[in-house]
Design an enzyme around this catalytic site. Structure first.
Site, PDB file in Angstrom:
ATOM      1  N   TYR A  45       0.876  -1.317   0.006  1.00 58.84           N
ATOM      2  CA  TYR A  45       0.046   0.112  -0.058  1.00 58.84           C
ATOM      3  C   TYR A  45       0.816   1.333   0.103  1.00 58.84           C
ATOM      4  CZ  TYR A  45       0.858   0.887   4.979  1.00 58.84           C
ATOM      5  OH  TYR A  45       1.421   1.287   6.231  1.00 58.84           O
ATOM      6  N   GLU A  97      12.268   2.374  14.063  1.00 59.14           N
ATOM      7  CA  GLU A  97      11.544   3.333  13.624  1.00 59.14           C
ATOM      8  C   GLU A  97      10.238   3.289  14.539  1.00 59.14           C
ATOM      9  OE1 GLU A  97       9.860   2.662   9.857  1.00 59.14           O
ATOM     10  OE2 GLU A  97       9.922   0.495  10.080  1.00 59.14           O
ATOM     11  N   ARG A 128      -8.086 -20.837  -1.047  1.00 59.40           N
ATOM     12  CA  ARG A 128      -6.849 -20.508  -0.010  1.00 59.40           C
ATOM     13  C   ARG A 128      -5.818 -21.313  -0.288  1.00 59.40           C
ATOM     14  NH1 ARG A 128      -4.908 -21.919   4.951  1.00 59.40           N
ATOM     15  NH2 ARG A 128      -3.994 -20.295   6.135  1.00 59.40           N
ATOM     16  N   ARG A 166       8.159   4.253  -4.638  1.00 59.19           N
ATOM     17  CA  ARG A 166       8.121   3.055  -3.624  1.00 59.19           C
ATOM     18  C   ARG A 166       7.103   1.890  -3.946  1.00 59.19           C
ATOM     19  NH1 ARG A 166       7.509   4.874   2.388  1.00 59.19           N
ATOM     20  NH2 ARG A 166       5.535   5.526   1.763  1.00 59.19           N
ATOM     21  N   LYS A 197       6.461  -2.056   1.790  1.00 54.94           N
ATOM     22  CA  LYS A 197       5.335  -1.590   2.768  1.00 54.94           C
ATOM     23  C   LYS A 197       4.184  -2.499   2.379  1.00 54.94           C
ATOM     24  CE  LYS A 197       3.285   3.184   3.157  1.00 54.94           C
ATOM     25  NZ  LYS A 197       3.185   3.122   4.428  1.00 54.94           N
TER      26      LYS A 197
HETATM   27  N1  PMP Z   1       7.867   3.658   8.895  1.00 55.11           N
HETATM   28  C1  PMP Z   1       6.626   3.038   8.896  1.00 55.11           C
HETATM   29  C2  PMP Z   1       6.739   1.622   9.512  1.00 55.11           C
HETATM   30  C3  PMP Z   1       5.505   3.483   8.231  1.00 55.11           C
HETATM   31  O1  PMP Z   1       4.358   2.792   8.285  1.00 55.11           O
HETATM   32  C4  PMP Z   1       5.385   4.887   7.817  1.00 55.11           C
HETATM   33  C5  PMP Z   1       4.217   5.498   7.193  1.00 55.11           C
HETATM   34  N2  PMP Z   1       3.776   4.778   6.076  1.00 55.11           N
HETATM   35  C6  PMP Z   1       6.725   5.533   7.716  1.00 55.11           C
HETATM   36  C7  PMP Z   1       8.013   5.020   8.558  1.00 55.11           C
HETATM   37  C8  PMP Z   1       6.884   6.711   7.115  1.00 55.11           C
HETATM   38  O2  PMP Z   1       7.030   6.651   5.673  1.00 55.11           O
HETATM   39  P1  PMP Z   1       6.260   7.895   4.833  1.00 55.11           P
HETATM   40  O3  PMP Z   1       7.089   9.163   5.158  1.00 55.11           O
HETATM   41  O4  PMP Z   1       6.654   7.362   3.514  1.00 55.11           O
HETATM   42  O5  PMP Z   1       4.570   8.227   5.178  1.00 55.11           O
END
Ligand code: PMP
Length: 286
Positions: free
Chosen positions: A33, A182, A101, A52, A150
């Site tokens: 996403y 993070e 599935r 991305r 992502k």
């Molecule tokens: N880290 C994680 C785990 C996230 O889910 C996000 C938000 N999508 C970010 C960092 C920040 O990414 P962005 O600046 O592209 O929204």
């Protein structure tokens, strides 16, 4: 006004958009996403999100169902149909409905599922939390090791946001091998003696699009950026901390695991970077 969503080429009222129970996004978390912010009807950092998305799809062996120009047109159309001034656009691409599935990917591949919807957030750039700052807690990093992709597998971040709320905080930072990876849905930063520190890119964290833009704007403004890991103790002893994401842009952090940073107010550098990011990314908005 009924929200109009996008599903596989169609524009539908949200109640009419239906995805199969056999969709691999639903059964396997087999999807990726992106979230792009909208300010004044324009897309923020759109090109970064598009790049991305393409990379996430490639890493999972999926084709990109659209060209960048097609994605841009879809984003503009969903903004128009839902009359979005400030808000966000969520897009998701899954490996599609395999008809049953099965752990194995459908062979031959089936059409992917493409979903887009808007979230209206009037005043998004004037978020009052930017003047008070956030409290974060640290929690153990327990996600898989391809955090650079992502994917829609957001259960652990979701659990941790709940745990943060239960602890009276706003969000959580993940810690692995003693260092912060993070935030649950954002990149983590600290500032010490004027130096701006954030973890370097790897499979350990999402390559934030806001992070990349903030680094670029900060360097252009002659601010010093250091990309390296840091510990919670170092963050607690920092002058400032903040997070970045498409949803909150640059957001100050004023407390970590119950310890106030400095005077407990948003820092000068974080506030400056927020202004810089909003100014510069609005100039480039599409
Ligand atoms: N880290 C994680 C785990 C996230 O889910 C996000 C938000 N999508 C970010 C960092 C920040 O990414 P962005 O600046 O592209 O929204």
């Amino acid at each position: 006004m009924t929200r109009i969503v996008h599903l596989n080429g169609d524009w539908l009222p949200e109640a009419e958009a239906k995805v199969s129970v056999f969709d691999r996004g639903f059964l396997m978390g087999d999807g990726v996403y992106e979230v792009t912010s909208v300010l004044g009807g324009k897309l923020i950092d759109f090109e970064g999100h598009c790049r991305r998305l393409d990379r996430s799809l490639k890493e999972l062996g999926m084709p990109n169902p659209h060209t960048d120009d097609e994605w841009l047109a879809l984003h503009h159309e969903i903004v128009r149909l839902n009359d979005i001034g400030d808000g966000s656009i969520y897009l998701q691409v899954t490996r599609g409905n395999g008809g049953d599935r099965d752990f194995m990917y459908p062979n031959p591949p089936v059409p992917q599922t493409v979903v887009m919807f808007t979230q209206s957030k009037p005043g998004l750039a004037q978020n009052p939390q930017a003047t008070t700052g956030l409290k974060v807690i640290s929690l153990p990093e327990m996600r898989w090791h391809r955090r650079d992709i992502k994917t829609v597998q957001l259960l652990y971040p979701s659990m941790c946001k709940m745990a943060a709320k239960a602890a009276g905080a706003d969000d959580a930072w993940f810690v692995e091998d003693g260092a912060v990876t993070e935030g649950t849905s954002n990149n983590a930063w600290i500032v010490k003696d004027g130096k701006i520190i954030t973890r370097q890119l790897s499979n350990d964290l999402l390559h934030g699009i806001t992070r990349a833009s903030v680094i670029r704007f900060a360097k252009e403004a002659q601010m010093e950026i250091i990309e390296r890991p840091f510990t919670i103790e170092e963050a607690q002893a920092a002058d400032e901390a903040f997070i970045t994401s498409a949803g909150v842009f640059v957001m100050p952090v004023v407390e970590i695991d119950g310890k106030k940073l400095g005077d407990g107010k948003p820092g000068r550098v974080a506030t400056r970077l927020r202004e810089l990011y909003l100014d510069e990314s609005l100039k480039a908005a599409m």
